[in-house]
Scaffold this active site. Structure first.
Site, PDB file in Angstrom:
ATOM      1  N   HIS A 164      -0.450   2.671  11.437  1.00 59.86           N
ATOM      2  CA  HIS A 164       0.784   3.445  11.443  1.00 59.86           C
ATOM      3  C   HIS A 164       0.757   4.531  12.505  1.00 59.86           C
ATOM      4  CE1 HIS A 164      -1.655   6.197   9.014  1.00 59.86           C
ATOM      5  NE2 HIS A 164      -0.700   7.112   9.088  1.00 59.86           N
ATOM      6  N   HIS A 180      -5.876  12.670  14.456  1.00 59.23           N
ATOM      7  CA  HIS A 180      -4.830  11.775  14.945  1.00 59.23           C
ATOM      8  C   HIS A 180      -3.549  12.602  15.008  1.00 59.23           C
ATOM      9  CE1 HIS A 180      -7.368   8.459  12.867  1.00 59.23           C
ATOM     10  NE2 HIS A 180      -7.809   8.697  14.092  1.00 59.23           N
ATOM     11  N   HIS A 218       0.861  -1.184   0.000  1.00 59.37           N
ATOM     12  CA  HIS A 218       0.000   0.000   0.000  1.00 59.37           C
ATOM     13  C   HIS A 218       0.893   1.228   0.000  1.00 59.37           C
ATOM     14  CE1 HIS A 218      -2.910   2.991   1.229  1.00 59.37           C
ATOM     15  NE2 HIS A 218      -3.887   2.101   1.194  1.00 59.37           N
ATOM     16  N   HIS A 231      -2.920   4.684  14.772  1.00 57.98           N
ATOM     17  CA  HIS A 231      -4.258   4.548  14.200  1.00 57.98           C
ATOM     18  C   HIS A 231      -4.195   3.654  12.967  1.00 57.98           C
ATOM     19  CE1 HIS A 231      -2.352   8.038  12.296  1.00 57.98           C
ATOM     20  NE2 HIS A 231      -3.114   7.815  11.242  1.00 57.98           N
ATOM     21  N   TYR A 252     -15.592   6.017   4.116  1.00 62.93           N
ATOM     22  CA  TYR A 252     -14.149   5.899   3.972  1.00 62.93           C
ATOM     23  C   TYR A 252     -13.776   4.434   4.126  1.00 62.93           C
ATOM     24  CZ  TYR A 252      -9.157   6.605   4.906  1.00 62.93           C
ATOM     25  OH  TYR A 252      -7.792   6.547   4.855  1.00 62.93           O
TER      26      TYR A 252
END
Length: 438
Positions: free
Chosen positions: A337, A367, A294, A373, A352
Site C-alpha cells: 500500500h 515509510h 485484511h 511498501h 514482524y
C-alpha cells in the site's frame, strides 16, 4: 523520600476513564476537601494547578491536575541554556523530507554513565513546536540512572521500552515500565528515569499536539482495542530532599538547566486528569477479520492525538499485538500500500510478520507519506502459498507512530552508520506473474 512515600510508592491505581478525575495522597489528610485551593492547604502544603490544555477547552478535552506540594514550582532560580546533545525539535529545517523507504539498526552502545536524557537521539519529526502541532521520533539508549530531573514543556512523551525496565519517578508518584509496556508523561510533568537493569533501550514519541486519548470505536461498539481499565496511574509518593538538584527543562526545542535547593518531586497529594500512566500492550484487545480481507491497520490503534480534521490524526500509536489470523482466501500479512499518513515502525521483541529479516528489535523503519511498501519478496512468496488454517501470531510485538505529516530526518539520522544501506533490495525479485487469458 519520606517513610510514608516508600510505603505507597510500589502501588498503582487503575484509571477509571480518560478525562475523568483521579486522586491520590501519600499522607492522610493531604488532599483538601471541597476546595481545590483553600486559603490554607492542609499540612502546610502549597496548592498548585498544572494545566495541560487551555482553561476554556471543552470539558471533555480539558486536562488539568491540582498538586499539593512542599514548595511551589515558582520557587526556583533562573534557567540557563544547556547543550541539546542529539535532541532536535520541530520545525525540522536542516534537511528536506525524503520519499525513500528507510530502515535503521538499533542505536550503537553509548558511553558508560549515559542517562536517559543524554541517551535521547532524535530521528526526525514534523510540525512546529511553537504552534503545538506535529511530533518527533526519538530513540534512547542509557547505561545509568538519572540523578537530575527533567520536564518537557514542548509536548507529552510516550515512552516505549524495548530493552531493560524503567522506573519513572514523577511528580505524581512512581511508574514501572518494562518492555511490552508503554508509559506516558504529560507535557510539563517533572520526572526522573531510573534503570531497573544494567542498560535500557527503546523509543519515544514526543507529541506536540492534542494529548493522546483513546480512539472512538464507531461500528466496533462498546468493547475492543485498548480498555480504559487497563491504564494505570501512580500512587502519590514524594521526595522531601534538601540540597542541590539539577532540573532540566525542554522549551521550544532547547534544553535549559537550573540547580534547585530541593527536589521538585515533592507532591504529597494530587487530583485531576493530567496525569502520567502506564499500559501493558499485551492487554490490547485485537479486532480482526473472521471472513476475508485484511483489515486496515487503524484497527490496531491504542492511542490517538486528534487534529483539527476529524479522522486525520496528528499522531496515532498503533500496536501489532499477539493475535489469531483466521480469514479465508486472504493474503494475511499487511498488504502492499501507499498511505497519506507517514509511518515509523519499531520492534519491541521477536519478528514482524511482514518482514523476513533486517527488521530487528531496537531498530526501526520509516515509510513517509505515499512511499510504496509492504511485505518483502520472501514473505509474499510464503504467504501466497500458505495453508489458510487458524494461525496464532505471538512471536513478535511491533508498533507504529503514524502521523498526518511527512517525517523530516535530522542530519545525524540521515547520515547514521546504523542506517541500513540497500533497504530497497528487500522488494527486489517480486516477479511478473501476469498471464493474460487471451
Amino acid at each position: 523520600m519520606s517513610g510514608d512515600a516508600r510505603k505507597t510508592a510500589e502501588g498503582l491505581v487503575y484509571l477509571s476513564g480518560f478525562g475523568n478525575e483521579h486522586s491520590s495522597q501519600a499522607v492522610p489528610g493531604a488532599l483538601p476537601e471541597g476546595r481545590n485551593s483553600p486559603q490554607r492547604a492542609p499540612l502546610g502544603l502549597y496548592a498548585e494547578q498544572l494545566s495541560g490544555t487551555a482553561f476554556t477547552e471543552p470539558r471533555a478535552d480539558n486536562r488539568r491536575s491540582w498538586l499539593y506540594r512542599i514548595r511551589p514550582s515558582a520557587a526556583h532560580p533562573a534557567f540557563t541554556r544547556a547543550g541539546n546533545g542529539a535532541i532536535r525539535t520541530a520545525p525540522f529545517t536542516q534537511a528536506v523530507p525524503d520519499p525513500n523507504r528507510l530502515r535503521w539498526n538499533p542505536l550503537p552502545e553509548p558511553e558508560a554513565g549515559t542517562d536517559f536524557l543524554a541517551g535521547l537521539w532524535t530521528l526526525g519529526g514534523n510540525g512546529d513546536v511553537a504552534q503545538r502541532t506535529g511530533m518527533a521520533v526519538h530513540l534512547y539508549h542509557a547505561t545509568a540512572s538519572m540523578e537530575r530531573v527533567f520536564s518537557d514543556a514542548d509536548g507529552e512523551l510516550l515512552i516505549v521500552p524495548e530493552r531493560g525496565g524503567l522506573l519513572l519517578r514523577t511528580e505524581f508518584g512512581l511508574l514501572h515500565a518494562e518492555p511490552g509496556h508503554v508509559a506516558l508523561v504529560p507535557r510539563g510533568v517533572r520526572f526522573r528515569v531510573e534503570l531497573l537493569d544494567e542498560g535500557a533501550r527503546g523509543y519515544v514519541c514526543e507529541n506536540y499536539g492534542a494529548p493522546f486519548r483513546l480512539p472512538d470505536l464507531g461500528p466496533i461498539g462498546a468493547n475492543g482495542l485498548a480498555n480504559v481499565r487497563d491504564f494505570m496511574a501512580p500512587v502519590a509518593a514524594y521526595e522531601d530532599v534538601e540540597g542541590p538538584v539539577e532540573v532540566v527543562n525542554k522549551f521550544c526545542g532547547n534544553l535549559w538547566t537550573a540547580t534547585y535547593d530541593h527536589s521538585p518531586l515533592d507532591v504529597v497529594a494530587w487530583h485531576g486528569n493530567h496525569v502520567p500512566y502506564v499500559y501493558d500492550l499485551r492487554r490490547f484487545n485485537v479486532i480482526g477479520s473472521i471472513s476475508y480481507d485484511h483489515p486496515d491497520p487503524s484497527i490496531f490503534t491504542v492511542l490517538t492525538s486528534p487534529s483539527d480534521t476529524p479522522g486525520l490524526a496528528g499522531v496515532d500509536f498503533v500496536v501489532f499485538a499477539p493475535r489469531w489470523l483466521v480469514g479465508e482466501d486472504t493474503f494475511r500479512p499487511p498488504y502492499f500500500h501507499r498511505n497519506v499518513m507517514s509511518e515509523y515502525m519499531g520492534l519491541i521483541e521477536g519478528a514482524y510478520d511482514a518482514k523476513a529479516e533486517g527488521f530487528v528489535p531496537g531498530g526501526g523503519s520509516l515509510h513517509n507519506m505515499m512511499s510504496a511498501h509492504g511485505p518483502d519478496r520472501e514473505t509474499f512468496d510464503r504467504a501466497s502459498a500458505a495453508e489458510l488454517k487458524p494461525q496464532r501470531i505471538d512471536d513478535g510485538l511491533a508498533f507504529m507512530f503514524e502521523t498526518r505529516w511527512p517525517v523530516t530526518l535530522t542530519p545525524h539520522a540521515a547520515r547514521a552508520e546504523h542506517l541500513q544501506q540497500g533497504y530497497d533490495d528487500v522488494w527486489q525479485g517480486l516477479e511478473r506473474h501476469f498471464r493474460p487469458l487471451h
